[in-house]
Scaffold this active site. Structure first.
Site, mmCIF file in Angstrom:
data_model
loop_
_atom_site.group_PDB
_atom_site.id
_atom_site.type_symbol
_atom_site.label_atom_id
_atom_site.label_comp_id
_atom_site.label_asym_id
_atom_site.label_seq_id
_atom_site.Cartn_x
_atom_site.Cartn_y
_atom_site.Cartn_z
ATOM 1 N N LYS A 160 0.908 -1.038 0.091
ATOM 2 C CA LYS A 160 -0.184 -0.098 0.212
ATOM 3 C C LYS A 160 0.546 1.390 0.298
ATOM 4 O O LYS A 160 0.730 1.859 -0.659
ATOM 5 C CB LYS A 160 -0.964 0.132 1.228
ATOM 6 C CG LYS A 160 -2.012 -1.065 0.837
ATOM 7 C CD LYS A 160 -3.013 -1.507 2.287
ATOM 8 C CE LYS A 160 -2.626 -1.182 3.864
ATOM 9 N NZ LYS A 160 -1.970 -2.191 4.501
ATOM 10 N N ARG A 215 -9.511 0.874 8.203
ATOM 11 C CA ARG A 215 -9.056 -0.102 8.209
ATOM 12 C C ARG A 215 -10.720 -1.459 8.800
ATOM 13 O O ARG A 215 -10.394 -2.540 9.094
ATOM 14 C CB ARG A 215 -8.661 -0.791 9.655
ATOM 15 C CG ARG A 215 -7.566 -0.180 8.561
ATOM 16 C CD ARG A 215 -6.055 -1.404 9.228
ATOM 17 N NE ARG A 215 -4.496 -1.941 9.416
ATOM 18 C CZ ARG A 215 -3.279 -1.289 9.107
ATOM 19 N NH1 ARG A 215 -3.839 0.065 8.935
ATOM 20 N NH2 ARG A 215 -2.358 -1.287 8.880
ATOM 21 N N ARG A 219 11.133 -7.389 5.320
ATOM 22 C CA ARG A 219 11.035 -5.434 5.714
ATOM 23 C C ARG A 219 11.661 -4.902 7.376
ATOM 24 O O ARG A 219 11.945 -5.804 7.740
ATOM 25 C CB ARG A 219 9.703 -4.857 5.891
ATOM 26 C CG ARG A 219 9.158 -3.538 5.734
ATOM 27 C CD ARG A 219 7.763 -3.142 4.686
ATOM 28 N NE ARG A 219 7.149 -3.000 5.583
ATOM 29 C CZ ARG A 219 5.801 -3.167 5.342
ATOM 30 N NH1 ARG A 219 5.042 -2.859 4.454
ATOM 31 N NH2 ARG A 219 4.647 -3.196 6.788
ATOM 32 N N ARG A 251 10.339 -2.952 12.065
ATOM 33 C CA ARG A 251 9.572 -2.678 13.276
ATOM 34 C C ARG A 251 9.227 -3.196 13.970
ATOM 35 O O ARG A 251 9.294 -4.705 14.509
ATOM 36 C CB ARG A 251 7.955 -2.270 12.126
ATOM 37 C CG ARG A 251 8.376 -1.281 11.713
ATOM 38 C CD ARG A 251 7.270 -0.766 10.673
ATOM 39 N NE ARG A 251 5.764 -0.705 10.558
ATOM 40 C CZ ARG A 251 4.639 -1.087 10.530
ATOM 41 N NH1 ARG A 251 5.293 -0.446 8.948
ATOM 42 N NH2 ARG A 251 3.868 -1.654 10.640
ATOM 43 N N ARG A 259 -1.176 -9.486 12.578
ATOM 44 C CA ARG A 259 -1.920 -8.524 11.985
ATOM 45 C C ARG A 259 -2.917 -8.973 10.848
ATOM 46 O O ARG A 259 -3.361 -8.601 10.261
ATOM 47 C CB ARG A 259 -0.512 -7.498 11.651
ATOM 48 C CG ARG A 259 -0.560 -7.179 12.584
ATOM 49 C CD ARG A 259 1.466 -5.766 12.245
ATOM 50 N NE ARG A 259 1.563 -5.519 10.716
ATOM 51 C CZ ARG A 259 2.665 -4.821 10.290
ATOM 52 N NH1 ARG A 259 3.142 -5.632 10.826
ATOM 53 N NH2 ARG A 259 2.129 -4.572 9.556
#
Ligand code: AMP
Length: 217
Positions: free
Chosen positions: A13, A88, A127, A162, A173
């Site tokens: 996104k 969301r 990531r 993160r 998630r």
């Protein structure tokens, strides 16, 4: 462009929003970036959001609506916006559309980026993100590492994993996405606003959006 961007964590996104923003200057609004910035700054919002985020859960709808109501009324939204990670939940979407009505805003479309679960898992575990709240540049240790390990190419900030990208938080998630956010696909389909893409090529996704908006205008 006035877009909502839907997609599981790791669907891309943010990458797509940045590319679309470069097309016509529409501003990218990432609620995840806003919340991480608030945590870094030690603000009241950050304190209220942090525990939910670290667990891979959603921050409560009422708090998110406060954030968005203020953000959408800032001057830079006048030329268009790309909502990356918002709404969301169905209640967020309903409240957002009430807010649009109040502000006289018409959404162009909801882009739904569908990416296979394996691809998403691989992307999330590899990531890395710049911790500087003003930057938050995204890297990938396999496909896009920073020139110097752990150092951001853009701002010299620290590049790290993160807190919510541990395996446990990632699987939480993805589960939250399936339960709470995936129903938004039906919400936008019913309103004739849905554009689904299954491409993993960012360029193709951008073309699908500009093609749709071009033909709608
Ligand atoms: P993201 O960077 O978009 O993956 O967001 C990271 C985390 O921020 C999510 O896992 C949630 O805890 C929180 N968050 C971001 N956007 C929202 C939202 N619209 N509603 C609730 N929580 C959110």
């Amino acid at each position: 462009m006035k877009l909502v961007i839907l997609g599981a964590p790791g669907a891309g996104k943010g990458t797509i929003a940045k590319l679309l923003s470069a097309v016509d200057g529409s501003v990218q609004i990432s609620t995840g970036d806003i919340l991480r910035g608030a945590i870094e700054a030690g603000s009241e919002l950050g304190r209220r959001a942090q525990a939910y985020m670290n667990r891979g859960e959603l921050v409560p709808d009422a708090l998110m609506m406060e954030v968005m109501e203020a953000r959408l009324q800032q001057a830079d939204c006048e030329n268009g916006f790309l909502l990356d990670g918002f709404p969301r939940t169905i209640p967020q979407a309903q409240a957002l559309h009430q807010l649009f009505d109040k502000l006289g805003i018409a959404l162009d479309c909801a882009l739904n980026i569908e990416v296979p679960r394996q691809v998403v898992l691989e992307r999330l575990t590899t990531r890395r993100t710049c911790e500087n709240p003003a930057c938050q540049e995204i890297y990938n240790i396999k496909s896009k590492p920073p020139a110097r390990e752990g150092v951001c190419d853009q701002c010299g900030g620290t590049v790290a994993q993160r807190d919510d990208e541990t395996e446990a938080a990632i699987s939480r998630r993805l589960q939250t996405y399936a339960e709470k956010t995936a129903p938004l696909v039906g919400f936008y389909r019913q309103r004739g606003l849905l554009l689904t893409t299954r491409s993993t090529s960012s360029e193709e996704v951008v073309e699908a959006v500009t093609g749709r908006l071009g033909s709608a205008r």
